[in-house]
Design a protein around this motif. Structure first.
Motif: not given
Length: 303
Positions: A46-49, A218-225, A53-57, A35-39
């Motif tokens: 997103a287009a400027e990342r 494996r992908d599930c874990y990698l996609m959450r860092g 950077e987009g993956e870390h978000v 519902m909300a995300h700030q950093q």
């Protein structure tokens, strides 16, 4: 990755620290919708990342959903990156009889084998193609992938599967999926993502689907860092949408490539075979002429 829950009322608030030590303040509802995300570590748009950077978000958002599911009674993880559900489906797959494999996955097995009609080294028998490839498809047949969703019953057994989804290119870099057949009117527990393979035996094909789900976990874990648990540090095709990232983004090694040299990872697809592994080793020799495939094809790929 690390997180703490900062508040719970109508929304669940979290502070998530990503692998770059950037803090993300995230709010979600009880079903996991963000519902909300700030950093402050990356561009807001997103287009400027950059890709990384987009993956870390994305990692922060998926990790937040995972963390809430671990720390509360809410099921906040989307079904298509839900490692625990995939593990349950793997267990159900492994319990199937040959007749049950044919019942649930006979069509997608035929669809896969139909790509080898013209291969003299693969005995496809009287294999048909249940669904013709779309006329608007571009590129070769080798670029096609097949999807099938799986549904468990209350006992953890496979109750139903969906029809077959054909994923293909309609333009350079643009893929779409056409579905055939009916599906239960509820969320699936997992979906297999099939690259056509010259596997004839239903049990071997079931093992192929099982390994695909192992790669998806494996992908599930990698996609959450996160680094996956040891049993899921495997190489091979998981979900295609992540394969594209492994191929093109500098942040990731090529986990989809079974020949990749990634410390701690290995290719471990070992289907049931009509001969023992000892017999198979006895058939092969580095001193023989021809490829390894040439040495074993008449045993493994004929009926």
């Amino acid at each position: 990755m690390d997180a703490i829950i900062t508040g719970q009322s109508e929304r669940i608030g979290l502070s998530v620290i990503d692998n770059n030590d950037v803090e993300h303040l995230i709010e979600m509802n009880e079903s996991g919708k963000i519902m909300a995300h700030q950093q402050d570590g990356y561009p807001d748009k997103a287009a400027e990342r950059t890709h990384s950077e987009g993956e870390h978000v994305g990692h922060a958002r998926k990790y937040a959903q995972y963390y809430v599911a671990q720390e509360t009674d809410y099921d906040t993880i989307p079904w298509d990156i839900h490692a625990d559900r995939f593990a349950d489906v793997r267990q159900a797959l492994q319990a199937l009889s040959t007749d049950e494999i044919d019942h649930f996955f006979g069509d997608v097995l035929e669809q896969s084998l139909s790509h080898y009609w013209d291969d003299p080294d693969v005995d496809v028998g009287e294999t048909t193609r249940p669904h013709e490839l779309p006329a608007e498809m571009i590129g070769s047949d080798n670029a096609v992938r097949y999807k099938q969703e799986l549904y468990l019953d209350d006992t953890g057994a496979i109750e139903a599967v969906s029809g077959i989804g054909i994923e293909y290119y309609v333009a350079r870099g643009d893929r779409t999926t056409t579905w055939h057949g009916d599906s239960p009117d509820r969320e699936p527990d997992a979906a297999v993502d099939v690259v056509p393979a010259p596997l004839i035996d239903p049990v071997s094909f079931r093992d192929y689907l099982d390994y695909n789900l192992r790669c998806q976990i494996r992908d599930c874990y990698l996609m959450r860092g996160m680094e996956p648990p040891e049993q899921y540090r495997v190489l091979g095709h998981g979900q295609y949408r992540f394969t594209g990232k492994y191929e093109n983004f500098d942040l990731y090694p090529p986990y989809h490539d079974f020949q990749a040299d990634i410390p701690g990872y290995s290719h471990e697809f070992r289907p049931d075979l009509p001969i023992t592994w000892a017999e198979l080793r006895g058939m092969t020799s580095p001193n023989q002429s021809g490829s390894l495939y040439d040495q074993i094809k008449n045993t493994l790929f004929t009926r």
